[in-house]
Design a protein around this motif. Structure first.
Motif, PDB file in Angstrom:
ATOM      1  N   SER A 132       0.830  -1.197   0.000  1.00 29.49           N
ATOM      2  CA  SER A 132       0.000   0.000   0.000  1.00 29.49           C
ATOM      3  C   SER A 132       0.873   1.260   0.000  1.00 29.49           C
ATOM      4  O   SER A 132       0.611   2.221  -0.734  1.00 29.49           O
ATOM      5  CB  SER A 132      -0.922  -0.014   1.217  1.00 29.49           C
ATOM      6  N   GLY A 133       1.917   1.231   0.825  1.00 28.41           N
ATOM      7  CA  GLY A 133       2.835   2.377   0.863  1.00 28.41           C
ATOM      8  C   GLY A 133       3.537   2.569  -0.470  1.00 28.41           C
ATOM      9  O   GLY A 133       3.751   3.699  -0.929  1.00 28.41           O
ATOM     10  N   LEU A 134       3.832   1.437  -1.104  1.00 33.58           N
ATOM     11  CA  LEU A 134       4.530   1.483  -2.390  1.00 33.58           C
ATOM     12  C   LEU A 134       3.665   2.143  -3.468  1.00 33.58           C
ATOM     13  O   LEU A 134       4.107   3.066  -4.155  1.00 33.58           O
ATOM     14  CB  LEU A 134       4.889   0.052  -2.809  1.00 33.58           C
ATOM     15  N   LEU A 165       6.515   5.221   1.029  1.00 36.65           N
ATOM     16  CA  LEU A 165       7.642   4.500   1.609  1.00 36.65           C
ATOM     17  C   LEU A 165       8.761   5.490   1.897  1.00 36.65           C
ATOM     18  O   LEU A 165       9.261   6.160   1.001  1.00 36.65           O
ATOM     19  CB  LEU A 165       8.150   3.423   0.647  1.00 36.65           C
ATOM     20  N   ASN A 166       9.127   5.584   3.146  1.00 36.32           N
ATOM     21  CA  ASN A 166      10.110   6.587   3.523  1.00 36.32           C
ATOM     22  C   ASN A 166      10.570   6.319   4.947  1.00 36.32           C
ATOM     23  O   ASN A 166       9.748   6.025   5.805  1.00 36.32           O
ATOM     24  CB  ASN A 166       9.434   7.961   3.495  1.00 36.32           C
ATOM     25  N   PHE A 167      11.883   6.418   5.185  1.00 38.92           N
ATOM     26  CA  PHE A 167      12.319   6.330   6.581  1.00 38.92           C
ATOM     27  C   PHE A 167      12.135   7.686   7.236  1.00 38.92           C
ATOM     28  O   PHE A 167      12.880   8.622   6.971  1.00 38.92           O
ATOM     29  CB  PHE A 167      13.778   5.895   6.666  1.00 38.92           C
ATOM     30  N   THR A 168      11.102   7.805   8.051  1.00 37.71           N
ATOM     31  CA  THR A 168      10.889   9.091   8.728  1.00 37.71           C
ATOM     32  C   THR A 168      10.546   8.848  10.182  1.00 37.71           C
ATOM     33  O   THR A 168      10.060   7.782  10.558  1.00 37.71           O
ATOM     34  CB  THR A 168       9.687   9.862   8.129  1.00 37.71           C
ATOM     35  N   ALA A 198       6.188  -0.938   8.674  1.00 38.10           N
ATOM     36  CA  ALA A 198       6.354  -1.551   7.353  1.00 38.10           C
ATOM     37  C   ALA A 198       6.626  -0.524   6.267  1.00 38.10           C
ATOM     38  O   ALA A 198       7.253  -0.836   5.260  1.00 38.10           O
ATOM     39  CB  ALA A 198       5.109  -2.369   6.996  1.00 38.10           C
ATOM     40  N   ILE A 199       6.143   0.719   6.440  1.00 40.07           N
ATOM     41  CA  ILE A 199       6.419   1.711   5.396  1.00 40.07           C
ATOM     42  C   ILE A 199       7.565   2.644   5.815  1.00 40.07           C
ATOM     43  O   ILE A 199       7.767   3.704   5.226  1.00 40.07           O
ATOM     44  CB  ILE A 199       5.168   2.527   4.992  1.00 40.07           C
ATOM     45  N   LYS A 249       8.246   4.034   8.985  1.00 43.08           N
ATOM     46  CA  LYS A 249       8.120   4.990  10.093  1.00 43.08           C
ATOM     47  C   LYS A 249       8.960   4.506  11.282  1.00 43.08           C
ATOM     48  O   LYS A 249       8.709   3.427  11.828  1.00 43.08           O
ATOM     49  CB  LYS A 249       6.653   5.123  10.520  1.00 43.08           C
ATOM     50  N   ILE A 250       9.941   5.327  11.651  1.00 45.31           N
ATOM     51  CA  ILE A 250      10.839   4.919  12.730  1.00 45.31           C
ATOM     52  C   ILE A 250      10.104   4.882  14.073  1.00 45.31           C
ATOM     53  O   ILE A 250      10.340   3.999  14.906  1.00 45.31           O
ATOM     54  CB  ILE A 250      12.063   5.859  12.762  1.00 45.31           C
ATOM     55  N   ASP A 251       9.151   5.808  14.247  1.00 44.28           N
ATOM     56  CA  ASP A 251       8.389   5.776  15.508  1.00 44.28           C
ATOM     57  C   ASP A 251       7.573   4.484  15.623  1.00 44.28           C
ATOM     58  O   ASP A 251       7.413   3.937  16.716  1.00 44.28           O
ATOM     59  CB  ASP A 251       7.501   7.020  15.680  1.00 44.28           C
ATOM     60  N   GLY A 252       7.101   3.998  14.475  1.00 44.42           N
ATOM     61  CA  GLY A 252       6.365   2.732  14.473  1.00 44.42           C
ATOM     62  C   GLY A 252       7.244   1.578  14.925  1.00 44.42           C
ATOM     63  O   GLY A 252       6.811   0.707  15.668  1.00 44.42           O
TER      64      GLY A 252
END
Lengths: 171, 398
Positions: A89-91, A96-99, B116-117, B119-122
């Motif tokens: 879904s994120g894709l 998709l992002n490291f945040t 899974a997407i 999120k570091i807080d996740g």
């Protein structure tokens, strides 16, 4: 590229309801999440301190109820699916992002501490509640389980009750 | 008849199904925006009620689906996991989870989606969940008292409240619709929105109408089981119901003939069944006819199902229920098992001189009276070692 908008909540809810209904029809049980964490905990403790799991009551009761490898568990497979599904879904929606998402008024460290402690409470509470928002509240509502619905009201009631004290984390 | 596990979907395939259910679950959660804590906690600060909308719509949709499937006999609710109610533990757990929700901004399912997407807080939230479960596991002796107190069993809320399932479903739908309407008022106020999109408004009014109609239709779908059992209490109804009968002699003949096509459904008590039961018979109760075990038995093709009970009336009730449930090839043992015992098992030639027709019958019965008790005995020995198979409720939950 901007991420796409989220789905209409009622439509999303309808689809979620269908997924849950299909799960109940196929397998006779609802969805869940925290149960997989429980399997992970049991496996970790078994690996680190095998003698401890043979003595402590929690682990003994767990292996009585779930014979075999704790990772050979319905919820573990389901949660692997959740990770794949959310990732897909994120894709497709460009999310998709490291945040590290947090309110601009708090530091990253505060957010991380909040996430850990929040998770800690949730994990602990989910054991008492015999399931979390998915396993107890949502799936419980679908089959009209008294315990599930009581837990649901307790979760949301308590969250509203305590929201004021933690408003600085969010607003 | 559902659930399809474990008969149609085996235990290994069930894991594959789990994976697919999970994919659907995770995909929808993420699409709904549950992978961001800002959106989730919006619920508690009044600026975003997405969670409530998704959650309630999903719960109501699944609930109605379950009621409808059960009504049409497509789902055996006795085999579906209903979360057990341990009252104190449910409340304590919920309160603790609520605190976790406002501090952490996720719940386990949404935390997994967020992680899974990326999120570091996740991810940290899930780490915290792990620690939380570990604390419970290690402190279990301390928590066990509360955890196991006030066990009310697999009770359902309409039973607790003492209302019908239909009324409960309807009330829950009303409550959901009311909450949707009320929270959008709050949301608009908090976010300073004056006029919402009129087109969207019209759609929502329409949907509200649909939801209420669906809710009302719950009343024309009363619990089918209750309605049918109620009909059976009416003796006139039972007496006037058309049914096909089988005589003691025919049944005896078929048993002696080792007729592979007969299945005897024995509605007597377990005690009576244990002490004396015919070959090829299965004990069921009127209630268990609604369940999946009976479904499996009665839907075998080309079998003749003969209902027996001590009296013909009870046997006929079983016949009627099964007929109404859509099963075919049914017969009622004429005169009930008492007649069968008198005619066959304990057959004694009457003193009165028999007519020409009766001579043949008596000859047959005299033979049957020897053979059938023997067959009963052999059958008993054969079944003594075997364990009874019974479908069990799935163990689910988190």
């Amino acid at each position: 590229m901007n991420s796409t908008k989220y789905m209409n909540p009622y439509l999303a809810g309808f689809f979620l309801g269908l997924v849950l209904l299909a799960t109940i029809y196929f397998t006779g049980r609802g969805l869940g999440a925290s149960g997989a964490v429980k399997s992970a905990v049991v496996v970790s403790v078994q690996t680190v301190a095998p003698s401890h799991t043979n003595n402590a009551k929690f682990y003994k009761e767990y292996s009585e109820e779930h014979p075999g490898n704790p990772l050979n568990n319905w919820l573990v497979f389901e949660v692997v699916g959740v990770i794949i599904g959310a990732f897909l879904s994120g894709l497709i929606s460009n999310r998709l992002n490291f945040t590290l998402e947090h309110s601009p008024k708090i530091s990253s460290k505060t957010r991380i501490a909040g996430a850990i402690f929040g998770g800690l409470f949730f994990g602990l509470g989910a054991q008492f509640g015999r399931g979390c928002t998915s396993g107890a509240a949502l799936s419980g509502m679908a089959v009209m389980s008294t315990g599930g619905i009581v837990t649901m009201f307790a979760i949301f009631g308590s969250a509203y009750g305590f929201a004021y004290f933690f408003r600085k984390l969010w607003l | 008849m559902g659930p399809l596990v474990p008969d149609i979907i085996g235990n290994e395939l069930n894991f594959v199904v789990a994976l697919f259910c999970g994919v659907g679950f995770g995909f929808v959660l993420e699409q709904a925006g549950f992978s961001t804590s800002k959106k989730l906690v919006g619920l508690f600060y009044g600026y975003d009620f997405t969670v409530l909308r998704v959650f309630f719509t999903a719960g109501v949709t699944a609930m109605i689906g379950v009621v409808v499937l059960a009504h049409f006999g497509l789902l055996d609710m006795n085999l579906v996991f209903v979360n057990p109610t341990f009252l104190w533990s449910a409340i304590v757990g919920g309160v603790i989870m609520g605190i976790g929700f406002v501090i952490g901004g996720f719940c386990p399912g949404t935390g997994i989606c967020a992680a899974a997407i990326g999120k570091i807080d996740g991810m940290f939230f899930m780490f915290g969940t792990f620690i939380g479960v570990l604390i419970f596991a290690e402190g279990y002796p301390l928590f066990e008292g509360v955890y196991k107190a006030a066990n009310l069993g697999n009770i359902r809320l309409y039973e607790t409240l003492g209302i019908s399932q239909s009324l409960f479903a309807f009330l829950l739908i009303l409550m959901a619709v009311g909450a949707f309407w009320f929270t959008s008022l709050i949301e608009n106020k908090v976010n300073g929105v004056k006029n919402s999109d009129p087109k969207l408004k019209r759609i929502y009014v329409l949907l509200t109408g649909v939801a209420i109609i669906v809710g009302l239709s719950a009343f024309i779908m009363p619990d089918r089981k209750e309605a049918m059992l109620k009909e059976l209490n009416n003796n006139n109804f039972v007496a006037s119901y058309n049914s096909e009968h089988m005589t003691s002699d025919e049944l005896a003949f078929r048993i002696m003939d080792n007729d592979a096509n007969i299945q005897i459904i024995d509605l007597r008590s377990q005690k009576e069944f244990d002490s004396l039961s015919l070959p090829k018979s299965t004990r069921l109760t009127l209630l268990s006819l609604f369940e999946k075990d009976a479904n499996k038995l009665l839907s075998v093709k080309n079998k003749i199902n003969i209902f027996i009970a001590n009296d013909e009336l009870t046997a006929k009730k079983g016949y009627i229920l099964s007929k109404e449930l859509g099963y075919g090839n049914l017969f009622v043992l004429q005169g009930g098992f008492n007649q069968f015992k008198k005619d066959i098992i304990e057959f004694a030639k009457p003193d009165k001189a028999p007519t020409r027709d009766e001579i043949d019958t008596y000859r047959f019965r005299a033979k049957a009276a020897k053979v059938i008790p023997q067959m009963i005995q052999e059958n008993k020995l054969k079944n003594a070692g075997g364990e009874k198979k019974q479908a069990k409720r799935v163990i689910g939950g988190c």
